[in-house]
Design a protein around this motif. Structure first.
Motif, short mmCIF file in Angstrom:
data_model
loop_
_atom_site.label_atom_id
_atom_site.label_comp_id
_atom_site.label_asym_id
_atom_site.label_seq_id
_atom_site.Cartn_x
_atom_site.Cartn_y
_atom_site.Cartn_z
N UNK A 165 0.79 -1.23 0.00
CA UNK A 165 0.00 0.00 0.00
C UNK A 165 0.83 1.28 0.00
N UNK A 166 2.14 1.18 -0.02
CA UNK A 166 3.01 2.35 0.12
C UNK A 166 2.76 3.39 -0.98
N UNK A 167 2.32 2.96 -2.16
CA UNK A 167 2.10 3.89 -3.27
C UNK A 167 0.67 4.41 -3.34
N UNK A 168 -0.20 3.99 -2.45
CA UNK A 168 -1.60 4.41 -2.49
C UNK A 168 -1.77 5.94 -2.49
N UNK A 169 -1.05 6.70 -1.65
CA UNK A 169 -1.21 8.16 -1.68
C UNK A 169 -0.81 8.79 -3.02
N UNK A 170 -0.02 8.11 -3.81
CA UNK A 170 0.43 8.66 -5.10
C UNK A 170 -0.66 8.68 -6.17
N UNK A 171 -1.76 7.95 -5.96
CA UNK A 171 -2.78 7.86 -7.01
C UNK A 171 -3.92 8.85 -6.82
N UNK A 172 -3.88 9.65 -5.74
CA UNK A 172 -4.95 10.63 -5.50
C UNK A 172 -4.36 12.00 -5.20
N UNK A 173 -5.17 13.03 -5.42
CA UNK A 173 -4.79 14.39 -5.04
C UNK A 173 -5.30 14.72 -3.64
N UNK A 174 -6.37 14.04 -3.21
CA UNK A 174 -6.91 14.25 -1.87
C UNK A 174 -5.93 13.74 -0.83
#
Length: 109
Positions: free
Chosen positions: A33-42
């Motif tokens: 899940x480490x890259x999860x924040x990279x797929x959203x602007x929120x």
């Protein structure tokens, strides 16, 4: 497989996700899940297997961006076979009602 005292369960191949109860499981899950924040602007708040996404929505454009972020999370979860449970996904609105009062969000899994 699980071993408890002298009893050993049969083994089963793990085809996705992270095995529960393992020593390396939590670290392995973080690597998923480490890259999860990279797929959203929120903004995201993540703790173990719980994810909260939040954003200020004051205009229709903000609403559209948040829906796009939801769509991106669904795409990410499908790609990595770590699906969100739609029954546990909720929307909470805080603050004054403005253009967002008619805005609905969908999660198509």
């Amino acid at each position: 497989m699980v071993k408890y005292n002298n009893c050993v369960s049969s083994s089963v191949e793990v085809v996705s996700g992270v095995p529960e109860g393992s020593v390396i499981g939590p670290t392995s899950f973080v690597s998923f899940i480490i890259d999860l924040p990279d797929v959203v602007l929120s903004k995201l708040y993540m703790f173990v297997d719980d994810t909260k996404m939040y954003s200020e929505v004051g205009t229709i454009s903000d609403h559209q961006q948040l829906q796009s972020d939801v769509d991106n999370l669904v795409t990410w979860s499908t790609t990595w076979n770590l699906l969100f449970n739609p029954l546990k996904c909720k929307v909470m609105t805080l603050g004054h009602a403005n253009c967002t009062s008619d805005c609905n969000y969908t999660m198509n899994l």
